[in-house]
Each structure stands twice: as C-alpha cells, then as structure tokens.
Motif scaffolding. Structure first.
Motif, PDB file in Angstrom:
ATOM      1  N   LEU A 275     109.782 -40.196  38.851  1.00 23.74           N
ATOM      2  CA  LEU A 275     109.839 -39.589  37.853  1.00 23.74           C
ATOM      3  C   LEU A 275     108.804 -40.376  36.552  1.00 23.74           C
ATOM      4  N   ILE A 276     107.758 -39.454  35.970  1.00 22.13           N
ATOM      5  CA  ILE A 276     107.205 -40.077  34.998  1.00 22.13           C
ATOM      6  C   ILE A 276     107.491 -39.045  33.812  1.00 22.13           C
ATOM      7  N   THR A 277     107.665 -39.766  32.551  1.00 21.07           N
ATOM      8  CA  THR A 277     108.075 -38.878  31.427  1.00 21.07           C
ATOM      9  C   THR A 277     107.077 -39.271  30.466  1.00 21.07           C
ATOM     10  N   LEU A 278     106.819 -38.463  29.661  1.00 21.40           N
ATOM     11  CA  LEU A 278     105.926 -38.528  28.282  1.00 21.40           C
ATOM     12  C   LEU A 278     106.686 -37.949  27.158  1.00 21.40           C
ATOM     13  N   ASP A 279     107.400 -39.061  26.356  1.00 24.50           N
ATOM     14  CA  ASP A 279     108.181 -38.611  25.158  1.00 24.50           C
ATOM     15  C   ASP A 279     109.350 -37.810  25.752  1.00 24.50           C
ATOM     16  N   GLY A 280     109.800 -38.216  26.861  1.00 25.03           N
ATOM     17  CA  GLY A 280     111.119 -37.908  27.199  1.00 25.03           C
ATOM     18  C   GLY A 280     110.805 -36.510  28.262  1.00 25.03           C
ATOM     19  N   THR A 281     109.606 -35.890  28.177  1.00 25.27           N
ATOM     20  CA  THR A 281     109.424 -34.745  28.923  1.00 25.27           C
ATOM     21  C   THR A 281     108.854 -35.247  30.185  1.00 25.27           C
ATOM     22  N   ASP A 282     109.269 -34.615  31.391  1.00 23.86           N
ATOM     23  CA  ASP A 282     108.713 -34.757  32.891  1.00 23.86           C
ATOM     24  C   ASP A 282     107.349 -34.279  32.583  1.00 23.86           C
ATOM     25  N   ILE A 283     106.188 -35.061  32.982  1.00 26.23           N
ATOM     26  CA  ILE A 283     104.937 -34.623  33.088  1.00 26.23           C
ATOM     27  C   ILE A 283     104.595 -33.557  34.064  1.00 26.23           C
ATOM     28  N   ASP A 284     105.424 -33.355  35.003  1.00 25.36           N
ATOM     29  CA  ASP A 284     105.309 -32.197  35.967  1.00 25.36           C
ATOM     30  C   ASP A 284     105.463 -30.747  35.082  1.00 25.36           C
ATOM     31  N   SER A 285     106.381 -30.912  34.086  1.00 22.75           N
ATOM     32  CA  SER A 285     106.430 -29.734  33.572  1.00 22.75           C
ATOM     33  C   SER A 285     105.741 -29.516  32.466  1.00 22.75           C
ATOM     34  N   LEU A 286     104.792 -30.095  32.092  1.00 30.24           N
ATOM     35  CA  LEU A 286     103.735 -30.107  31.035  1.00 30.24           C
ATOM     36  C   LEU A 286     102.414 -29.283  31.811  1.00 30.24           C
TER      37      LEU A 286
ATOM     38  N   THR B 180      95.964 -46.544  41.655  1.00 33.06           N
ATOM     39  CA  THR B 180      96.639 -45.128  41.894  1.00 33.06           C
ATOM     40  C   THR B 180      97.670 -45.057  40.988  1.00 33.06           C
ATOM     41  N   LEU B 181      98.581 -46.010  40.547  1.00 32.08           N
ATOM     42  CA  LEU B 181      99.400 -45.684  39.641  1.00 32.08           C
ATOM     43  C   LEU B 181      98.620 -45.211  38.289  1.00 32.08           C
ATOM     44  N   LEU B 182      97.619 -45.845  37.823  1.00 32.44           N
ATOM     45  CA  LEU B 182      96.940 -45.457  36.707  1.00 32.44           C
ATOM     46  C   LEU B 182      96.893 -43.889  36.597  1.00 32.44           C
ATOM     47  N   ARG B 183      96.169 -43.449  37.853  1.00 27.43           N
ATOM     48  CA  ARG B 183      95.696 -42.041  38.030  1.00 27.43           C
ATOM     49  C   ARG B 183      96.823 -41.261  38.184  1.00 27.43           C
ATOM     50  N   THR B 184      98.038 -41.680  38.368  1.00 25.20           N
ATOM     51  CA  THR B 184      99.221 -40.858  38.528  1.00 25.20           C
ATOM     52  C   THR B 184      99.772 -40.525  37.136  1.00 25.20           C
ATOM     53  N   LEU B 185      99.399 -41.551  36.237  1.00 27.00           N
ATOM     54  CA  LEU B 185      99.925 -41.274  34.843  1.00 27.00           C
ATOM     55  C   LEU B 185      99.237 -39.921  34.342  1.00 27.00           C
ATOM     56  N   ASN B 186      97.943 -39.519  34.627  1.00 23.98           N
ATOM     57  CA  ASN B 186      97.547 -38.221  34.020  1.00 23.98           C
ATOM     58  C   ASN B 186      97.334 -37.320  34.883  1.00 23.98           C
ATOM     59  N   ARG B 187      98.287 -37.432  36.122  1.00 24.80           N
ATOM     60  CA  ARG B 187      98.130 -36.563  37.405  1.00 24.80           C
ATOM     61  C   ARG B 187      96.732 -36.506  37.952  1.00 24.80           C
TER      62      ARG B 187
ATOM     63  N   VAL C  44      98.728 -28.944  32.965  1.00 23.50           N
ATOM     64  CA  VAL C  44      98.377 -30.073  33.418  1.00 23.50           C
ATOM     65  C   VAL C  44      97.003 -30.575  32.488  1.00 23.50           C
ATOM     66  N   THR C  45      96.363 -29.545  32.118  1.00 24.55           N
ATOM     67  CA  THR C  45      95.193 -29.794  31.055  1.00 24.55           C
ATOM     68  C   THR C  45      95.870 -30.423  29.582  1.00 24.55           C
ATOM     69  N   GLU C  46      96.891 -29.780  29.429  1.00 18.40           N
ATOM     70  CA  GLU C  46      97.596 -30.050  28.138  1.00 18.40           C
ATOM     71  C   GLU C  46      97.900 -31.623  28.183  1.00 18.40           C
ATOM     72  N   HIS C  47      98.568 -31.977  29.370  1.00 14.24           N
ATOM     73  CA  HIS C  47      98.888 -33.148  29.656  1.00 14.24           C
ATOM     74  C   HIS C  47      97.912 -34.279  29.403  1.00 14.24           C
ATOM     75  N   ARG C  48      96.906 -34.052  30.170  1.00 18.53           N
ATOM     76  CA  ARG C  48      95.623 -34.905  30.344  1.00 18.53           C
ATOM     77  C   ARG C  48      94.943 -34.912  28.881  1.00 18.53           C
ATOM     78  N   ARG C  49      95.247 -34.136  27.989  1.00 20.54           N
ATOM     79  CA  ARG C  49      94.498 -34.165  26.620  1.00 20.54           C
ATOM     80  C   ARG C  49      95.559 -35.224  25.951  1.00 20.54           C
ATOM     81  N   ARG C  50      96.732 -35.430  26.194  1.00 18.27           N
ATOM     82  CA  ARG C  50      97.541 -36.491  25.702  1.00 18.27           C
ATOM     83  C   ARG C  50      97.514 -37.985  26.146  1.00 18.27           C
ATOM     84  N   VAL C  51      97.154 -37.723  27.358  1.00 24.00           N
ATOM     85  CA  VAL C  51      97.156 -39.034  28.049  1.00 24.00           C
ATOM     86  C   VAL C  51      95.783 -38.979  28.765  1.00 24.00           C
ATOM     87  N   SER C  52      94.735 -39.789  28.129  1.00 30.09           N
ATOM     88  CA  SER C  52      93.363 -39.558  28.413  1.00 30.09           C
ATOM     89  C   SER C  52      93.136 -40.648  29.424  1.00 30.09           C
TER      90      SER C  52
END
Lengths: 351, 319
Positions: free
Chosen positions: B133-144, B113-120, B146-154
């Motif tokens: 809060l989960i951040t990717l390079d300092g940005t809240d992942i909710d503000s990215l 569950t924790l792992l799956r949360t990391l790429n939403r 979602v498809t863009e985020h999943r491309r960065r966190v595969s």
C-alpha cells in the motif's frame, strides 16, 4: 601492481610472427629529422581491398556523373526550347506545332494532383505511424499494418492505378467523377487519381514519421507522464511537434514521387491535354474533371506519343525535373533545420 | 589492488549508471548477512531530535537539517516485481513534509524502482507488478486518478530531459490543462516566471524565454526540469539521481536548491553519492538488493549505522 598471469603457468613467449614489412616504412617516423606524419598507405593493403577501394570511388563518381549528365542534358535541351509563353499558355491540339500552345494546364495538373495526394496521405500516415509506435498492441495487428504498408509500398503504380480504376468506377464513388445518364461511372478524375496517388506517398510519410517517433528516447515520454499528462497530451504536445521535421521530409519525398508518376495519370486522370472540368460547381468541377500532368504531357509529346513535339517534351521535362529537384532540396533544408532545433542534442545528451 | 573477483559481489547493473564525474559508489564486498534491520519508528526520531535540542545541529560542520512536518506519503509493505524478479522487497517508509528523504544503495538495489512506484510510473513498464500500500495524505494512490496523482507527486529524472521546445513552453506545458482550452501566454507568464524563480533559473534565462530549451547547459536543463516539475505545484517531489549527469558546480547549485525547496515540499531523492545524501538528506534509507536495510536520521545513520551491511557500504566512503 600484480599483472594477471596466464592460467597455464609459465608458457614461453611466442616468437614474433614473420610478417612482411610494409614497403612504406612505418619505422622511419622516429629517425626522420623533419616532423612528418606517416599516414596509412594503400600500398600496404591486400589486392582485394585495393580493388574494393577503387570500386568505391568509381561507383560514387559514376553516380555523380550520371546525375550531372541528366541535369546538364535536360537543361541544355530544355532551356533551348523553354519560353515564358510555353508555361503561360494552355495546350491546344494542332497539327502545326507553333500554334499548339504551351503546358500551363499540365503544370497546374501536376501541382493539383500533388497537393491532393499529399493531403490525403499525410494524415493517414501520421495516424498509422503514431499508433504503431505509441500503442502497437496487439502485436499481431501492428505487424499486419506494417505488412500492409509494405505491400502498398511495393505495389507497382500501374497496378495501383488499375485497382483504383476498378474501385472508383463503382456506383458509390459516382460523386468523384463523371457519371453518365445511364449511371455508368467514368472513374477518372483528379479526386480518383489523387486518392490513388496518396498510396504512392503514404509509405514514405509513414516511414519518416515512424522513424522520428522511434528515435525519441523513452525518458522524454516519461517526463511528460511524470508531469501528470495523459498519453494523448504527450503525443499531441510533445511527440508530434518533435517529429515535425521528419513528417515534412517524408511529405516532400512523397510529393516528389507523386509529381513524377505517370501510370496513375494515364489510367485514372485521363491524361488529357487540358483540364476538363466536370459539372458546374466551381472548384469541385475541376476536381471531378479529368486532366493531365507534366509527365503525361511529356509522354504525349515525346516521339512515342501522339503529339510528337520533342522540343516541348524537353521543355516540360526540364520544368518537371526542376520541380522534383526543388522538392528534394526542400527535404535537405528541412532535415538540416530539424537537426538544429535540437532533438539531436537531446539524443547526444542521453548518450 | 582490487581483486577482480570482488566486483562480482556487486549486483548486476541494470538501469542505474554509476555517478558521472562524482565520487563513485564504493566497490566493496558487502556481507550478505541475515534479516534486514527493522526501521526505526519514524515518529520517535522526530520527537528525539526535537527533545535533544537538535544535537546534530550543534556538531560543527554538519549540514543544517530540515524540520520534519506532517507525514504526506506512507509506503507500507511495498513489493515490486519485474516478471519473476522482485526488485523491491516489503519496504515500509514514511515521507514527510519539510524534509528530504535520501535513498542510497548500490546499483540495481531497487531505489529507482521504489521512487518510480511513488508516482505510479512503474505502471508504464508492462512487466512491473506492485504489492503493498502507498498512501498520499491517507488515500490509497491507486484510488486517485493517475494524472491527478502525478501532478501532486512530480518527478525529476537522472538525465535532464527538457522537451524540444522553448524554455517558456517547457514550463508552461506542465501548467496547461490537457485537452480543449489552452490558456493564453499572458495568463501563464507569471506562473512560469514563478516556477523558474523557485528553481533558481530565472535570472539566467529571463532574456531568452523563447530560446530552445535544449540550447541550455546541462545544469540549466536540469533546473529547467525542476522548474517544470514545480510549476504544477506538487506536494511531493521525487528526484532520481538529479545530479549524476552534472558537473560539481551545477550539482552544488541543485543541492542548495533542494535544501531550499524542502521547506515547502516533501522531497525524496535517490542518489549514488553518499556525500550528497549526507549533505541534503534529513532521513536516509539504505537499500540493498531490494531490501530496506536501514532507515534513520542522516546523522545517526552515518555516525552509528546499526546494520553491518550499512556499515560496510558507507564505510567505503566514510571510513
């Protein structure tokens, strides 16, 4: 090794049940010098089970016999009268059967109506099935759509035909068929009959597509999402290509149903002997016009119809049977090649 | 003899299956002691390892550990609920470039569950709810997006799940932009080949890129899934028990691959297999019933676990 004991403590072991020994002699296996495997013998079965066993065989063989019987009879009768010029010449109304022509027009009519019907039904069915499986919210709407398709599937074709006639005689559907100078719409044409026929095929394509989509495991979708793909891309690039075989199977079954339907042809296509184009736009005039198919031709030429030329009815019926059988055979082929492309393997892999 | 009552101490299995053909997680009663042990401040660990001249490396037979780079993702005070059931409880963890973070723990402890949360991906499950809060390079992942985020966190899954298409198309699928224009096969080819090479699969499939992916063996399929995940050039790679459906040989190949890949990526791997966590993990986080019990450098955690629960759990395989 501690064997778990009964909670009740030391209960005396039960005596063996006094069961009748099977007459087949299961115990002989060990003593027999020759190594012979003793199989389960039906003589040890209960009487009702034995009757059931016989009935299963009987039912299967009976259906086999009926199927082969129809095919053999139609082949015998059909091939007796089937001549190349029957297929290649148009029918004409003539008292003398030797000059009443063949059934080229009804054959073309069958092909045309089948194509129109399936071309309308397939996209609608795919869209509906995809929505139901991939979206399906709100639930009440999904259930409503399911029921709607069930109703369509359950409606007798003659009822669909009557409904279609009432509908297509409305003024706004005037472009689909012959319209008299006073504005009365005839309501019978290839377009009208094809639209009604699509309802015959739609439930089959829908069910096949839905079943295919439902059998795709969730992790395939998740794999696509995890690559940053949208739901739309997942459906278009992964899910629908995976169910191509299911869609084709459903479509081929639906085409078989359309080719074999008579009621809609009689009510909505006019069931005329020849193709009677309407208007003067090439192509569209045929679609707007009336015509007949092999089914209506068979009916008209059977002793029950006006033509009363049973030989020609047999020949046409045989051709129709061949068309439907070819479609069914195509279904088998598609289903088998679908299994080979490997979605089955992935399902096995998912255990 | 195993007391049948003892197994009831294990949490009910949910989505996680016991490792297939691998060393199963130990069946041992884990004492439900007090509060979760506070995770060590991660930056100190990295400094400590660097200062001591990598003590762990000197020890004979130890796997070589990766060099920790900058922190890419940060999980702070993360809780995930499925309905009323709290699957992950107030977990905070760093994910750093250049190293492998191994999540261990018994079935149903919230690792996946924790792992799956990391790429939403938990958002796909309707009943899941997330706090923290989960951040990717300092940005809240909710503000990215979602498809863009999943491309960065595969992500790579437990079951090899190639799409029912050719080997080439499987990898190319990740590369193709969604929607309108599809690049030509010729344009994509070098990228596909590169991804397959990085996943160590190219030599085996070079001659038949057009064959259906599902004809490959299980281990090859899983490496294809890794290639597919790598093709989009992610920054973080999540792996959910990537070897649990594979035989030991394929497992070995994939573990070597993970060690190789950590140079350019941050990797988070969930595993049931403690030896695997020991072999590939640079940092290990032990989770139990949704709590993060202990987090630290792999060698420290396996040599001197600080929490009693960790000791009991890894004792089952290392004691």
């Amino acid at each position: 090794m501690s064997v778990p004991t009964r909670p009740g403590g030391a209960a005396p072991p039960l005596p063996p049940l006094p069961l009748p020994r099977s007459p087949g002699g299961g115990g002989r296996q060990g003593r027999s010098p020759k190594k012979k495997r003793v199989n389960e013998s039906i003589s040890t079965w209960r009487l009702t089970d034995r009757i059931g066993y016989v009935l299963m065989w009987a039912a299967g063989l009976l259906l086999c016999a009926i199927g082969i019987g129809i095919l053999a009879y139609m082949a015998f009768k059909g091939l007796q009268y089937l001549r190349p010029q029957l297929i290649l010449s148009s029918p004409t109304a003539d008292v003398d059967q030797s000059s009443s022509g063949g059934f080229l027009d009804p054959l073309l009519g069958t092909i045309l109506i089948t194509l129109i019907g399936i071309l309308i039904a397939t996209p609608i069915a795919i869209f509906a099935a995809t929505w139901i499986v991939e979206y399906g919210r709100p639930t009440w709407l999904a259930r409503l759509i399911d029921s709607g398709i069930e109703i369509i599937a359950g409606t007798p074709d003659i009822v669909i035909a009557l409904f279609g006639l009432v509908l297509f005689q409305q003024g706004i559907f005037g472009w689909m068929s012959f319209t008299a100078t006073d504005g009365a719409v005839f309501g019978r044409s290839f377009l009208a009959a094809g639209a009604a026929m699509s309802l015959i095929a739609l439930p089959m394509v829908f069910a096949a597509t839905r079943e295919g989509l439902q059998s795709i495991p969730l992790h395939i979708r998740e794999a696509s999402y995890a690559l940053g793909k949208t739901k739309a891309a997942t459906i278009r690039r992964v899910l629908l290509p995976s169910v191509k075989a299911n869609i084709s199977t459903g479509a081929a079954l639906g085409m078989g149903r359309i080719a074999g339907d008579t009621a809609i042809i009689v009510v909505l296509l006019g069931a005329s002997l020849t193709l009677d184009p309407e208007g003067n736009v090439p192509g569209l005039n045929v679609l707007k016009g009336t015509g007949g198919t092999l089914t209506s031709y068979v009916y008209n030429n059977s002793p029950a119809g006006e033509g009363n030329a049973p030989q020609k009815a047999y020949a046409a019926a045989f051709v129709l049977l061949l068309i439907v059988l070819a479609l069914n055979f195509a279904v088998d082929l598609i289903a088998r090649s679908g299994a080979k492309t490997g979605l089955e393997t992935s399902r096995l892999g998912a255990r | 003899m195993i007391d049948p009552h003892e197994s009831t101490a294990r949490p009910a299995q949910t989505t996680d299956e016991p490792a297939n053909g691998m060393m199963p997680p130990p069946i041992r009663r884990i004492t439900l002691d007090s509060q979760p042990t506070v995770a060590l401040p991660p930056s100190q660990d990295a400094v400590a390892i660097a200062n001591t001249g990598d003590r762990s490396l000197a020890a004979a037979g130890r796997p070589k550990r990766g060099v920790a780079g900058p922190e890419r993702m940060t999980i702070s005070d993360l809780s995930v609920y499925y309905g009323d059931n709290q699957a992950v409880k107030h977990v905070s963890l760093p994910i750093r470039q250049g190293e492998v973070l191994a999540l261990i723990g018994p079935s149903g402890c919230g690792k996946t569950t924790l792992l799956r949360t990391l790429n939403r991906l938990t958002e796909v499950t309707g009943s899941a709810r997330r706090e923290g809060l989960i951040t990717l390079d300092g940005t809240d992942i909710d503000s990215l997006e979602v498809t863009e985020h999943r491309r960065r966190v595969s992500m790579v899954f437990q079951q090899p799940n190639p799409f029912p298409m050719s080997v080439f198309d499987n990898v190319a699928y990740a590369l193709r932009e969604q929607g309108s224009k599809r690049p030509k096969k010729k344009v994509l080819e070098p990228y596909v080949v590169d991804a397959l090479q990085r996943a160590g699969l190219y030599d085996e499939v070079a001659s038949n890129l057009d064959h259906p992916a599902l004809r490959l063996s299980g281990g090859q399929q899983q490496r294809l899934c890794i290639a597919r995940a790598l093709a989009a050039r992610p920054e973080v790679l999540l792996m959910d028990e990537p070897c649990s459906a594979l035989d030991p040989k394929s497992t070995n190949v994939i573990e070597e691959l993970i060690v190789e890949l950590r140079k350019e990526l941050a990797i988070v791997i969930v595993t049931h297999n403690l030896q695997q966590a020991y072999r590939v993990g640079d940092h290990v986080a032990f989770m139990y019933l949704g709590d993060l019990v202990e987090y630290g450098p792999t060698d420290d955690l396996f040599d001197n676990p600080k929490a009693a629960r960790t000791r009991d759990y890894i004792g089952g395989a290392f004691g």
